[in-house]
Design a protein around this motif. Structure first.
Motif, PDB file in Angstrom:
ATOM      1  N   SER A 195      -3.534  15.133 -13.030  1.00  0.00           N
ATOM      2  CA  SER A 195      -2.490  14.273 -13.271  1.00  0.00           C
ATOM      3  C   SER A 195      -2.443  14.241 -15.027  1.00  0.00           C
ATOM      4  N   THR A 235      -3.860   8.146  -7.133  1.00  0.00           N
ATOM      5  CA  THR A 235      -4.651   6.812  -6.147  1.00  0.00           C
ATOM      6  C   THR A 235      -4.773   7.146  -5.073  1.00  0.00           C
ATOM      7  N   ALA A 279      -7.472  10.099  -4.337  1.00  0.00           N
ATOM      8  CA  ALA A 279      -8.639   9.562  -4.769  1.00  0.00           C
ATOM      9  C   ALA A 279      -9.183   8.771  -3.637  1.00  0.00           C
ATOM     10  N   GLU A 280      -8.218   8.051  -2.813  1.00  0.00           N
ATOM     11  CA  GLU A 280      -8.658   7.178  -1.672  1.00  0.00           C
ATOM     12  C   GLU A 280      -9.255   8.052  -0.567  1.00  0.00           C
ATOM     13  N   THR A 314       0.826  -1.237   0.157  1.00  0.00           N
ATOM     14  CA  THR A 314       0.043  -0.092   0.035  1.00  0.00           C
ATOM     15  C   THR A 314       0.897   1.090  -0.164  1.00  0.00           C
ATOM     16  N   ASN A 335       1.930   6.649  -6.895  1.00  0.00           N
ATOM     17  CA  ASN A 335       0.679   7.000  -7.496  1.00  0.00           C
ATOM     18  C   ASN A 335      -0.110   7.979  -6.815  1.00  0.00           C
ATOM     19  N   VAL A 337       2.324   1.927  -3.553  1.00  0.00           N
ATOM     20  CA  VAL A 337       1.440   2.315  -4.445  1.00  0.00           C
ATOM     21  C   VAL A 337       1.105   3.724  -4.396  1.00  0.00           C
ATOM     22  N   HIS A 338       0.920   4.345  -3.026  1.00  0.00           N
ATOM     23  CA  HIS A 338       0.665   5.596  -2.664  1.00  0.00           C
ATOM     24  C   HIS A 338       1.870   6.394  -2.898  1.00  0.00           C
ATOM     25  N   TYR A 348      -7.209  12.028 -14.311  1.00  0.00           N
ATOM     26  CA  TYR A 348      -5.898  11.517 -14.957  1.00  0.00           C
ATOM     27  C   TYR A 348      -6.357  11.872 -16.275  1.00  0.00           C
TER      28      TYR A 348
END
Length: 81
Positions: free
Chosen positions: A58, A14, A17-18, A4, A11, A7-8, A25
């Motif tokens: 983005s 993402t 957005a979470e 996790t 990106n 990924v953060h 994008y």
């Protein structure tokens, strides 16, 4: 380092957005085309306003698109918002 976190870190879109942020994008070419079309129809402020409401925009393929004079002006208008 867990998946996790990785990924953060790679990106931010993402991650934003979470967190409930408004993220979009889009490829640079698509944005330029959308802004150019809006300018042709005398409605650029409508499109710029829609992008201005985002928390994060983005842009992909920024280095691959040759921006003409009109596109550069449109890009500056979005950045100012």
């Amino acid at each position: 380092m867990n998946a996790t976190y990785t990924v953060h870190r790679t990106n931010p879109g993402t991650a934003a957005a979470e967190q409930g942020r408004r993220v979009r994008y889009v490829t640079t070419a698509a944005l330029v085309n959308e802004l150019t079309e809006a300018a042709d129809h005398k409605q650029p402020s409508r499109v710029v306003g829609r992008y201005a409401r985002l928390d994060l925009l983005s842009l992909d393929e920024l280095g691959y698109v040759h921006l003409g004079r009109t596109a550069r002006r449109a890009e500056v208008a979005v950045k100012r918002r």
